[in-house]
Design an enzyme around this catalytic site. Structure first.
Site, PDB file in Angstrom:
ATOM      1  N   ILE A  58      -2.695  -7.851  14.165  1.00 57.69           N
ATOM      2  CA  ILE A  58      -1.629  -7.723  15.177  1.00 57.69           C
ATOM      3  C   ILE A  58      -2.139  -6.941  16.384  1.00 57.69           C
ATOM      4  CG2 ILE A  58       0.707  -6.851  15.598  1.00 57.69           C
ATOM      5  CD1 ILE A  58       1.153  -7.016  12.518  1.00 57.69           C
ATOM      6  N   PHE A  83      -4.540   2.997  15.115  1.00 58.77           N
ATOM      7  CA  PHE A  83      -4.852   4.009  14.127  1.00 58.77           C
ATOM      8  C   PHE A  83      -6.063   3.514  13.333  1.00 58.77           C
ATOM      9  CE2 PHE A  83      -1.925   7.617  13.329  1.00 58.77           C
ATOM     10  CZ  PHE A  83      -1.115   7.456  14.436  1.00 58.77           C
ATOM     11  N   ASN A  87       0.855  -1.199   0.000  1.00 55.55           N
ATOM     12  CA  ASN A  87       0.000   0.000   0.000  1.00 55.55           C
ATOM     13  C   ASN A  87       0.885   1.242   0.000  1.00 55.55           C
ATOM     14  OD1 ASN A  87       0.537   0.815   2.839  1.00 55.55           O
ATOM     15  ND2 ASN A  87      -0.386  -1.177   3.243  1.00 55.55           N
ATOM     16  N   LYS A  92     -11.308  -3.828  19.001  1.00 57.48           N
ATOM     17  CA  LYS A  92      -9.918  -4.255  19.219  1.00 57.48           C
ATOM     18  C   LYS A  92      -9.479  -4.039  20.672  1.00 57.48           C
ATOM     19  CE  LYS A  92      -8.697  -3.506  14.371  1.00 57.48           C
ATOM     20  NZ  LYS A  92      -7.605  -3.603  13.409  1.00 57.48           N
TER      21      LYS A  92
HETATM   22  O1  PMT Z   1       2.984   5.966   6.656  1.00 59.46           O
HETATM   23  P1  PMT Z   1       2.439   7.302   6.214  1.00 59.46           P
HETATM   24  O2  PMT Z   1       2.610   7.545   4.745  1.00 59.46           O
HETATM   25  O3  PMT Z   1       2.990   8.437   7.042  1.00 59.46           O
HETATM   26  O4  PMT Z   1       0.847   7.283   6.441  1.00 59.46           O
HETATM   27  C1  PMT Z   1       0.315   7.232   7.744  1.00 59.46           C
HETATM   28  C2  PMT Z   1      -0.890   6.295   7.817  1.00 59.46           C
HETATM   29  C3  PMT Z   1      -2.020   6.873   7.002  1.00 59.46           C
HETATM   30  C4  PMT Z   1      -0.534   4.900   7.300  1.00 59.46           C
HETATM   31  C5  PMT Z   1      -1.279   6.205   9.347  1.00 59.46           C
HETATM   32  O5  PMT Z   1      -1.610   7.475   9.823  1.00 59.46           O
HETATM   33  C6  PMT Z   1      -2.420   5.226   9.573  1.00 59.46           C
HETATM   34  O6  PMT Z   1      -3.592   5.547   9.442  1.00 59.46           O
HETATM   35  N1  PMT Z   1      -2.071   3.964   9.931  1.00 59.46           N
HETATM   36  C7  PMT Z   1      -3.050   2.860  10.073  1.00 59.46           C
HETATM   37  C8  PMT Z   1      -3.345   2.292   8.719  1.00 59.46           C
HETATM   38  C9  PMT Z   1      -4.311   1.130   8.779  1.00 59.46           C
HETATM   39  O7  PMT Z   1      -3.977   0.057   8.327  1.00 59.46           O
HETATM   40  O8  PMT Z   1      -5.461   1.363   9.405  1.00 59.46           O
HETATM   41  P2  PMT Z   1      -6.670   0.295   9.538  1.00 59.46           P
HETATM   42  O9  PMT Z   1      -7.844   1.132   9.888  1.00 59.46           O
HETATM   43  O10 PMT Z   1      -6.761  -0.598   8.361  1.00 59.46           O
HETATM   44  O11 PMT Z   1      -6.231  -0.599  10.768  1.00 59.46           O
HETATM   45  C10 PMT Z   1      -6.631  -0.343  12.113  1.00 59.46           C
HETATM   46  C11 PMT Z   1      -5.511  -0.616  13.076  1.00 59.46           C
HETATM   47  O12 PMT Z   1      -5.228  -2.013  13.129  1.00 59.46           O
HETATM   48  C12 PMT Z   1      -4.209   0.075  12.767  1.00 59.46           C
HETATM   49  O13 PMT Z   1      -3.648   0.501  13.982  1.00 59.46           O
HETATM   50  C13 PMT Z   1      -3.363  -1.027  12.132  1.00 59.46           C
HETATM   51  O14 PMT Z   1      -1.969  -0.837  12.374  1.00 59.46           O
HETATM   52  C14 PMT Z   1      -3.858  -2.257  12.867  1.00 59.46           C
HETATM   53  N2  PMT Z   1      -3.791  -3.507  12.095  1.00 59.46           N
HETATM   54  C15 PMT Z   1      -4.528  -3.657  10.948  1.00 59.46           C
HETATM   55  C16 PMT Z   1      -4.479  -4.866  10.267  1.00 59.46           C
HETATM   56  C17 PMT Z   1      -3.665  -5.920  10.762  1.00 59.46           C
HETATM   57  N3  PMT Z   1      -3.590  -7.081  10.124  1.00 59.46           N
HETATM   58  N4  PMT Z   1      -2.973  -5.725  11.879  1.00 59.46           N
HETATM   59  C18 PMT Z   1      -3.013  -4.560  12.549  1.00 59.46           C
HETATM   60  O15 PMT Z   1      -2.350  -4.400  13.573  1.00 59.46           O
END
Ligand code: PMT
Length: 397
Positions: free
Chosen positions: A306, A322, A209, A340
């Site tokens: 995770i 996030f 991504n 979560k």
């Molecule tokens: O890296 P940059 O270019 O600076 O951009 C920053 C960002 C936009 C990536 C950052 O600010 C951000 O939003 N990060 C989270 C991205 C994400 O995958 O969000 P999500 O809504 O899909 O996931 C929710 C949370 O679960 C996140 O904390 C993610 O790290 C976590 N997760 C998701 C899937 C997975 N398999 N394991 C996880 O731990």
């Protein structure tokens, strides 16, 4: 210039070629206002003489655990009590191992055991010794005992190798000590995930991504500036490691999960800013897929979440997630906060030039019973504001 006015610092020196830098370090500490007493191990005396430090500090140098004359002047327990801080630079792998395991077979290791004062360790060693799992485990043990480890720099080494293990420059060490005066997260261990993951399709292709890692790296830097011991688990990004941060590089979601699990014990705060792939290729081709068919399909299977797994298995951990959303920001973020089992979530709008791979960002931070908007600004500034919020809530818990 750092202000260490009237701070009483024991400068511990262990055996390593970087000991020559400790003379400059002693000079800079004194220039910043500190009172310095030097304690050297036997091996350190092989690299540089005690006379150098006696001349620089104006104080006798301590080298022996059992020295009648030295004990009569200032016994080792008294010396430990005298110090506001013990700084060991360079710290060899051997000295770190001894302190991590509570040995007291030299004056320096005994001082560390006989003191309540903060201990700061500045490692210096060959890159392979630094990377060795035993040394890495000792770093974790030291951090769990609230000992601060200033991560080594990477580069060319005296032995000809290239990699991490070079002692931080004396000016950086002095600046870091100066900053610690307002180090509200001193002794707090924080693990941060950052960047994208890469999910292999075949030996040459992968799914990923647009995450650049900028947000996560800025958080790591801000946390370090507040005095925390920071472990940064980074997906494939093209960014420099922030100062004093322990970086673990990973590729896939599975690698990231393994790195987090292997290093989570002893952490106090977990911040998941990585954009982890939600799906991986179910069957990775062992050879490059050939262009034969008009269309092909890839079967995908879910990756482990995770953040959700870690927050459920480690109830004591303060967890910050996030949420990257293109619509209904608050509603989706709230749902993730509850589902979560998180302490806090930072939601950001993504897509159309927002969030991913840009220098600025805005966050809506939510927790049970409250929220706070952090308006659009640089990711570096935003990370500082987010760390302030996290610190307040972590300390209140
Ligand atoms: O890296 P940059 O270019 O600076 O951009 C920053 C960002 C936009 C990536 C950052 O600010 C951000 O939003 N990060 C989270 C991205 C994400 O995958 O969000 P999500 O809504 O899909 O996931 C929710 C949370 O679960 C996140 O904390 C993610 O790290 C976590 N997760 C998701 C899937 C997975 N398999 N394991 C996880 O731990």
């Amino acid at each position: 210039m750092a202000n260490l006015q009237n701070q009483q610092i024991i400068l511990g020196i262990s055996g390593g070629i970087a000991a020559y830098k400790s003379a400059e370090l002693a000079r800079l500490l004194i220039k910043s206002g500190a009172k310095v007493r030097v304690c050297m191990t036997q091996s350190a005396c092989e690299f540089i003489t005690p006379l150098t430090f006696q001349a620089l500090t104006g104080n006798p140098v301590h080298t022996e655990l059992f020295d009648l004359e030295a004990e009569a002047a200032m016994g080792h327990i008294e010396l430990a009590r005298w110090a506001d801080r013990i700084l060991i630079a360079p710290a060899s792998a051997n000295t770190m191992a001894k302190i991590a395991h509570g040995f007291s077979d030299s004056l320096l290791t005994t001082l560390c055991l006989a003191t309540k004062t903060p201990v700061v360790i500045v490692p210096a060693m060959n890159q392979q010794m630094w990377r060795n799992r035993i040394t890495q485990k000792n770093v974790s043990l030291l951090e769990q005992s609230a000992i601060r480890v200033l991560m080594p720099a990477a580069g060319e080494q005296a032995c000809g190798d290239i990699g991490p293990g070079r002692m931080q420059e004396p000016q950086i060490i002095v600046d870091t000590l100066g900053q610690e005066n307002d180090a509200v997260l001193s002794g707090v261990n924080i693990m941060i995930t950052a960047g994208p993951t890469q999910e292999a399709i075949d030996p040459v292709r992968y799914i990923t991504n647009r995450s650049s890692g900028k947000m996560g790296f800025a958080i790591a830097e801000a946390a370090e500036q507040l005095g925390a011991n920071v472990t940064l688990v980074a997906g494939p990004v093209n960014l420099e490691t922030p100062r004093n941060v322990n970086r673990i590089d990973v590729k896939s979601a599975e690698n990231m999960f393994d790195a987090v699990k292997n290093n989570v014990v002893g952490q106090h705060i977990f911040i998941a800013s990585a954009a982890v792939a939600d799906y991986q290729v179910a069957k990775v081709a062992t050879q490059k897929i050939k262009k034969k068919d008009e269309s092909i399909s890839l079967a995908l299977s879910k990756t482990s979440d995770i953040l959700a797994e870690i927050s459920t298995q480690h109830n004591d951990l303060f967890t910050v997630g996030f949420a990257a959303e293109t619509e209904d920001l608050k509603q989706h973020a709230m749902d993730k906060l509850h589902r979560k089992k998180l302490d806090m979530i930072a939601a950001n709008k993504v897509g159309n030039g927002q969030g991913f791979d840009v220098d600025d960002n805005a966050l809506q931070v939510l927790w049970k019973g409250g929220e706070h908007a952090l308006p659009l600004t640089s990711k570096k500034e935003l990370a500082k504001q987010l760390m302030q919020l996290i610190t307040t809530h972590y300390q209140a818990r």
